[in-house]
Design an enzyme around this catalytic site. Structure first.
Site, PDB file in Angstrom:
ATOM      1  N   GLY A  15      31.506  33.880 -28.387  1.00  0.00           N
ATOM      2  CA  GLY A  15      31.385  32.927 -27.287  1.00  0.00           C
ATOM      3  C   GLY A  15      31.565  31.492 -27.744  1.00  0.00           C
ATOM      4  O   GLY A  15      32.261  31.214 -28.736  1.00  0.00           O
TER       5      GLY A  15
ATOM      6  N   VAL B 135      29.561  29.585 -29.174  1.00  0.00           N
ATOM      7  CA  VAL B 135      29.003  29.310 -30.497  1.00  0.00           C
ATOM      8  C   VAL B 135      29.707  30.148 -31.566  1.00  0.00           C
ATOM      9  O   VAL B 135      30.212  29.626 -32.556  1.00  0.00           O
ATOM     10  CB  VAL B 135      27.478  29.574 -30.516  1.00  0.00           C
ATOM     11  CG1 VAL B 135      26.927  29.528 -31.931  1.00  0.00           C
ATOM     12  CG2 VAL B 135      26.779  28.543 -29.659  1.00  0.00           C
TER      13      VAL B 135
ATOM     14  N   GLU C  38      21.928  26.973 -34.022  1.00  0.00           N
ATOM     15  CA  GLU C  38      23.113  26.124 -33.946  1.00  0.00           C
ATOM     16  C   GLU C  38      22.816  24.891 -33.095  1.00  0.00           C
ATOM     17  O   GLU C  38      22.203  24.991 -32.046  1.00  0.00           O
ATOM     18  CB  GLU C  38      24.275  26.924 -33.342  1.00  0.00           C
ATOM     19  CG  GLU C  38      25.576  26.174 -33.299  1.00  0.00           C
ATOM     20  CD  GLU C  38      25.902  25.534 -34.647  1.00  0.00           C
ATOM     21  OE1 GLU C  38      26.001  26.243 -35.656  1.00  0.00           O
ATOM     22  OE2 GLU C  38      26.047  24.290 -34.694  1.00  0.00           O
TER      23      GLU C  38
ATOM     24  N   CYS D 282      22.113  25.425 -22.101  1.00  0.00           N
ATOM     25  CA  CYS D 282      20.976  25.449 -23.031  1.00  0.00           C
ATOM     26  C   CYS D 282      19.703  24.755 -22.558  1.00  0.00           C
ATOM     27  O   CYS D 282      18.620  25.338 -22.645  1.00  0.00           O
ATOM     28  CB  CYS D 282      21.402  24.835 -24.359  1.00  0.00           C
ATOM     29  SG  CYS D 282      22.688  25.794 -25.163  1.00  0.00           S
TER      30      CYS D 282
HETATM   31  N1  NAD Z   1      26.871  27.055 -25.837  1.00  0.00           N
HETATM   32  C1  NAD Z   1      26.347  26.211 -26.689  1.00  0.00           C
HETATM   33  O1  NAD Z   1      26.744  25.056 -26.770  1.00  0.00           O
HETATM   34  C2  NAD Z   1      25.228  26.630 -27.613  1.00  0.00           C
HETATM   35  C3  NAD Z   1      24.863  25.776 -28.670  1.00  0.00           C
HETATM   36  C4  NAD Z   1      23.830  26.178 -29.529  1.00  0.00           C
HETATM   37  C5  NAD Z   1      23.206  27.405 -29.357  1.00  0.00           C
HETATM   38  N2  NAD Z   1      23.594  28.219 -28.327  1.00  0.00           N
HETATM   39  C6  NAD Z   1      22.956  29.541 -28.240  1.00  0.00           C
HETATM   40  O2  NAD Z   1      23.852  30.481 -28.848  1.00  0.00           O
HETATM   41  C7  NAD Z   1      23.802  31.739 -28.163  1.00  0.00           C
HETATM   42  C8  NAD Z   1      25.190  32.120 -27.675  1.00  0.00           C
HETATM   43  O3  NAD Z   1      25.615  31.140 -26.749  1.00  0.00           O
HETATM   44  P1  NAD Z   1      27.118  31.091 -26.227  1.00  0.00           P
HETATM   45  O4  NAD Z   1      27.210  29.872 -25.376  1.00  0.00           O
HETATM   46  O5  NAD Z   1      28.048  31.263 -27.375  1.00  0.00           O
HETATM   47  O6  NAD Z   1      27.140  32.418 -25.312  1.00  0.00           O
HETATM   48  P2  NAD Z   1      28.400  33.169 -24.704  1.00  0.00           P
HETATM   49  O7  NAD Z   1      27.929  33.846 -23.480  1.00  0.00           O
HETATM   50  O8  NAD Z   1      29.564  32.227 -24.623  1.00  0.00           O
HETATM   51  O9  NAD Z   1      28.775  34.271 -25.814  1.00  0.00           O
HETATM   52  C9  NAD Z   1      27.993  35.358 -26.114  1.00  0.00           C
HETATM   53  C10 NAD Z   1      28.904  36.556 -26.356  1.00  0.00           C
HETATM   54  O10 NAD Z   1      28.129  37.643 -26.855  1.00  0.00           O
HETATM   55  C11 NAD Z   1      28.722  38.857 -26.398  1.00  0.00           C
HETATM   56  N3  NAD Z   1      27.768  39.954 -26.529  1.00  0.00           N
HETATM   57  C12 NAD Z   1      26.602  40.139 -25.855  1.00  0.00           C
HETATM   58  N4  NAD Z   1      25.985  41.253 -26.310  1.00  0.00           N
HETATM   59  C13 NAD Z   1      26.765  41.780 -27.292  1.00  0.00           C
HETATM   60  C14 NAD Z   1      26.654  42.911 -28.143  1.00  0.00           C
HETATM   61  N5  NAD Z   1      25.584  43.699 -28.099  1.00  0.00           N
HETATM   62  N6  NAD Z   1      27.659  43.157 -29.021  1.00  0.00           N
HETATM   63  C15 NAD Z   1      28.737  42.343 -29.095  1.00  0.00           C
HETATM   64  N7  NAD Z   1      28.904  41.243 -28.317  1.00  0.00           N
HETATM   65  C16 NAD Z   1      27.920  40.949 -27.428  1.00  0.00           C
HETATM   66  C17 NAD Z   1      29.108  38.539 -24.957  1.00  0.00           C
HETATM   67  O11 NAD Z   1      30.115  39.428 -24.495  1.00  0.00           O
HETATM   68  C18 NAD Z   1      29.603  37.084 -25.086  1.00  0.00           C
HETATM   69  O12 NAD Z   1      31.005  37.021 -25.263  1.00  0.00           O
HETATM   70  C19 NAD Z   1      22.759  31.560 -27.058  1.00  0.00           C
HETATM   71  O13 NAD Z   1      21.522  32.005 -27.543  1.00  0.00           O
HETATM   72  C20 NAD Z   1      22.716  30.052 -26.846  1.00  0.00           C
HETATM   73  O14 NAD Z   1      21.476  29.626 -26.362  1.00  0.00           O
HETATM   74  C21 NAD Z   1      24.597  27.877 -27.470  1.00  0.00           C
HETATM   75  O1  UPG Z   2      22.760  10.572 -22.115  1.00  0.00           O
HETATM   76  C1  UPG Z   2      23.048  11.676 -21.648  1.00  0.00           C
HETATM   77  C2  UPG Z   2      23.500  12.748 -22.455  1.00  0.00           C
HETATM   78  C3  UPG Z   2      23.792  13.961 -21.850  1.00  0.00           C
HETATM   79  N1  UPG Z   2      23.669  14.118 -20.518  1.00  0.00           N
HETATM   80  C4  UPG Z   2      23.961  15.436 -19.903  1.00  0.00           C
HETATM   81  O2  UPG Z   2      23.204  16.420 -20.573  1.00  0.00           O
HETATM   82  C5  UPG Z   2      23.872  17.672 -20.534  1.00  0.00           C
HETATM   83  C6  UPG Z   2      23.960  18.284 -21.924  1.00  0.00           C
HETATM   84  O3  UPG Z   2      24.827  17.516 -22.723  1.00  0.00           O
HETATM   85  P1  UPG Z   2      25.012  17.778 -24.288  1.00  0.00           P
HETATM   86  O4  UPG Z   2      23.687  17.868 -24.908  1.00  0.00           O
HETATM   87  O5  UPG Z   2      25.930  16.754 -24.796  1.00  0.00           O
HETATM   88  O6  UPG Z   2      25.788  19.178 -24.305  1.00  0.00           O
HETATM   89  P2  UPG Z   2      25.356  20.675 -24.693  1.00  0.00           P
HETATM   90  O7  UPG Z   2      26.598  21.378 -25.073  1.00  0.00           O
HETATM   91  O8  UPG Z   2      24.513  21.243 -23.611  1.00  0.00           O
HETATM   92  O9  UPG Z   2      24.486  20.538 -26.037  1.00  0.00           O
HETATM   93  C7  UPG Z   2      23.062  20.629 -26.055  1.00  0.00           C
HETATM   94  O10 UPG Z   2      22.652  21.977 -26.068  1.00  0.00           O
HETATM   95  C8  UPG Z   2      23.173  22.740 -27.193  1.00  0.00           C
HETATM   96  C9  UPG Z   2      22.747  24.174 -26.978  1.00  0.00           C
HETATM   97  O11 UPG Z   2      21.493  24.465 -27.464  1.00  0.00           O
HETATM   98  C10 UPG Z   2      22.638  22.128 -28.481  1.00  0.00           C
HETATM   99  O12 UPG Z   2      23.142  22.869 -29.589  1.00  0.00           O
HETATM  100  C11 UPG Z   2      23.069  20.672 -28.563  1.00  0.00           C
HETATM  101  O13 UPG Z   2      22.531  20.074 -29.738  1.00  0.00           O
HETATM  102  C12 UPG Z   2      22.573  19.931 -27.330  1.00  0.00           C
HETATM  103  O14 UPG Z   2      23.057  18.583 -27.332  1.00  0.00           O
HETATM  104  C13 UPG Z   2      25.225  17.396 -19.908  1.00  0.00           C
HETATM  105  O15 UPG Z   2      25.205  17.761 -18.543  1.00  0.00           O
HETATM  106  C14 UPG Z   2      25.383  15.900 -20.063  1.00  0.00           C
HETATM  107  O16 UPG Z   2      26.225  15.332 -19.085  1.00  0.00           O
HETATM  108  C15 UPG Z   2      23.223  13.070 -19.716  1.00  0.00           C
HETATM  109  O17 UPG Z   2      23.093  13.221 -18.499  1.00  0.00           O
HETATM  110  N2  UPG Z   2      22.940  11.875 -20.315  1.00  0.00           N
END
Ligand code: NAD
Ligand code: UPG
Length: 480
Positions: A10, A12, A157, A272
């Site tokens: 996904g 991440v 992450e 998140c």
């Molecule tokens: N999106 C972000 O910016 C972000 C940043 C930091 C941390 N996280 C955390 O990282 C995690 C993943 O987030 P994401 O945004 O990448 O999610 P996502 O939904 O984009 O990706 C997750 C993937 O895992 C797959 N999956 C689920 N169960 C599975 C299994 N049993 N075997 C194989 N594949 C499987 C799904 O099909 C999906 O493609 C979450 O816990 C989220 O909170 C997300």
């Molecule tokens: O001054 C600000 C900064 C951000 N936002 C909003 O806040 C939300 C989140 O923004 P941002 O944090 O930049 O993006 P994410 O991808 O959601 O990242 C957050 O969530 C991730 C998932 O856990 C973490 O890994 C990151 O460190 C954390 O910044 C968005 O709607 C932004 O528009 C505001 O309204 N004002």
């Protein structure tokens, strides 16, 4: 050769593993997922997620030491280090529904690792999980482990969408938590050596498992709390004539506070912040800490208030009704430079306007019509579950049209709402837009990106979050 496998391709898993492959040419990295279409997209010219710089990194490594596959079991069984980066959405049913993290996907991944493993492995929690999850995972892995040794690490992450590649190239820190046993410390060292290829050692923080798990929830709670704080101030600015940008600037100049993450907005979105704070609230409640739970709950309440306040401003400015009026929605993604719409404030604002019978014309440079239709017909908390579990869009979304250009969206509109801060919205020809709109023509800027003075000169009535109010709006009630 060290082999890494990441379960979950996904937002991440994909970018993180692509960067590890790029920075560690001697490590073989496989990213696996149960979603076959997602894996096919990773292997195609059109990647499944939009992220600046990602294409180049993937193209450099794919087929060399970076592989995307739906053969989950094969790659897991061959790996030395298994990252688990599956989704951990908010539970929608049962105990803790609406708050607790749903660990179904995590648990099934852990069971599969236990089933297919034939050699010792380091299992890395990459997903954001409740504190103490590692303990549960350890139980699943070691139960019936056939003599195989599993070491669990927590390596949350911190990347943000839209800047993922830059964040991964130069992280503020990498956090690794592990058991305080010799085996645990050895596992920490193995993962530290992977990141050590490009991250300076003083930026790699090693802690115990529970500190690492909790630090991730804490970091997101602190970040979201800053936004709710400045958004709360924005309401007071509107009531008093102060300008929230000036207040943020003045406050952020204090080096103890710092200037970042103080932009007032229509509200924070993304997959998140809300999910992780709800999870934190639930953990506090389960640990008998209702005061702490209520403190963090307020961050979400203020975020909801901000979205409602925005909708109320629109409706009250437009003679207390938007029924049958065309409103252009510019931007639907939760922030610029991503096509991700999970928990975007645009969903709540659009639903609020639809509730008042507005006709919406929506434009976002990266979000498809299908996605918008699905989002607007989905229940709260269904958004982060796999597509096949999400409700399908009803065909009755007659009040919504999705167009592929800001000029088409705004033609004959009564008002414009800017909900995502895409750069292209700053440089639109607003005179042309004004000429083609109904009068009086309104702009509601939920991201504070337009030049208010210039737009007022053209003739627009402008509302910008937390800025001194337009004469038109001054006497209008804006209660949430
Ligand atoms: N999106 C972000 O910016 C972000 C940043 C930091 C941390 N996280 C955390 O990282 C995690 C993943 O987030 P994401 O945004 O990448 O999610 P996502 O939904 O984009 O990706 C997750 C993937 O895992 C797959 N999956 C689920 N169960 C599975 C299994 N049993 N075997 C194989 N594949 C499987 C799904 O099909 C999906 O493609 C979450 O816990 C989220 O909170 C997300
Ligand atoms: O001054 C600000 C900064 C951000 N936002 C909003 O806040 C939300 C989140 O923004 P941002 O944090 O930049 O993006 P994410 O991808 O959601 O990242 C957050 O969530 C991730 C998932 O856990 C973490 O890994 C990151 O460190 C954390 O910044 C968005 O709607 C932004 O528009 C505001 O309204 N004002």
């Amino acid at each position: 050769m060290v082999k890494i496998c990441c379960i979950g391709a996904g937002y991440v898993g994909g970018p993180t593993m692509a960067v590890i492959a790029l920075k560690c040419p001697e490590i073989q990295v496989a990213v696996v997922d149960i979603s076959v279409p997602r894996i096919s997209a990773w292997n195609s010219d059109t990647l499944p997620i939009y992220e600046p710089g990602l294409d180049e990194v993937v193209k450099k490594c794919r087929g060399k030491n970076l592989f995307f596959s739906s053969d989950v079991e094969k790659h897991v069984s061959e790996a030395d280090i298994v990252f688990v980066s599956v989704n951990t959405p908010t539970k929608t049913q049962g105990l803790g529904a609406g708050k607790a993290a749903d660990l179904t996907y995590w648990e099934s991944a852990a069971r599969m690792i236990a089933d297919v493993s034939k050699s010792n492995k380091i299992v890395v929690e990459k997903s954001t999980v409740p504190v103490k999850t590692a303990e549960a995972i350890e139980k699943i892995l070691t139960h019936n482990s056939k003599g195989i040794n599993f070491q669990i690490l927590s390596n949350p992450e911190f990347l943000a969408e839209g800047t993922a590649i830059q964040d991964l190239f130069e992280p503020d820190r990498v956090l690794i938590g592990g058991r305080e046993t010799p085996e645990g410390q050895k596992a920490i060292k193995a993962l530290r050596d992977v990141y050590g290829h490009w991250v300076p050692m003083d930026r790699i923080i090693c802690t115990n498992l529970w500190s690492a798990e909790l630090s991730k929830l804490a970091a997101n709670a602190f970040l979201a709390q800053r936004i709710s704080s400045v958004n709360a101030m924005s309401a007071l600015c509107e009531a008093t004539g102060a300008d929230v940008s000036q207040v943020s600037h003045a406050v952020g100049k204090d080096t103890r506070i710092g200037p970042k993450f103080l932009n007032a907005s229509v509200g924070f979105g993304g997959s998140c912040f809300q999910k992780d704070i709800l999870n934190l609230v639930y953990i506090c409640e389960c640990n008998g800490l209702p005061e702490v739970a209520n403190y963090w709950k307020q961050v979400i309440k203020v975020n909801d208030y901000q979205k409602t306040r925005f909708v109320n401003r629109i409706v009250s400015s437009m003679f207390n009704t938007v029924s049958g009026k065309k409103i252009a929605i510019l931007g639907f993604a939760f922030k610029k430079d991503t096509g991700d719409t999970r928990e975007t404030p645009a969903i709540d604002v659009c639903k609020g306007l639809l509730g008042d019978k507005a006709m919406l014309s929506i434009y976002d440079p990266q979000v498809s019509e299908e996605q918008i239709q699905r989002d607007l017909s989905m229940n709260k908390f269904d958004w982060d579950h796999p597509v096949h579990l999400q409700p399908t869009s009803p065909s009755s979304m007659k009040q919504v049209s999705v167009v592929w250009d800001a000029y088409a969206a705004t033609k004959d509109a009564h008002g414009i709402c800017i909900l995502t801060e895409w750069d292209e919205f700053k440089t639109l020809d607003y005179q042309k837009i004004y000429d083609n709109m109904q009068k009086p023509a309104f702009v509601f800027d939920g991201r504070n990106i337009v030049d208010v003075a210039k737009l007022r000169e053209i003739g627009f009535i402008v509302y910008s979050i937390g800025k001194p109010l337009d004469e038109w709006l001054k006497d209008m009630p804006a209660v949430a």
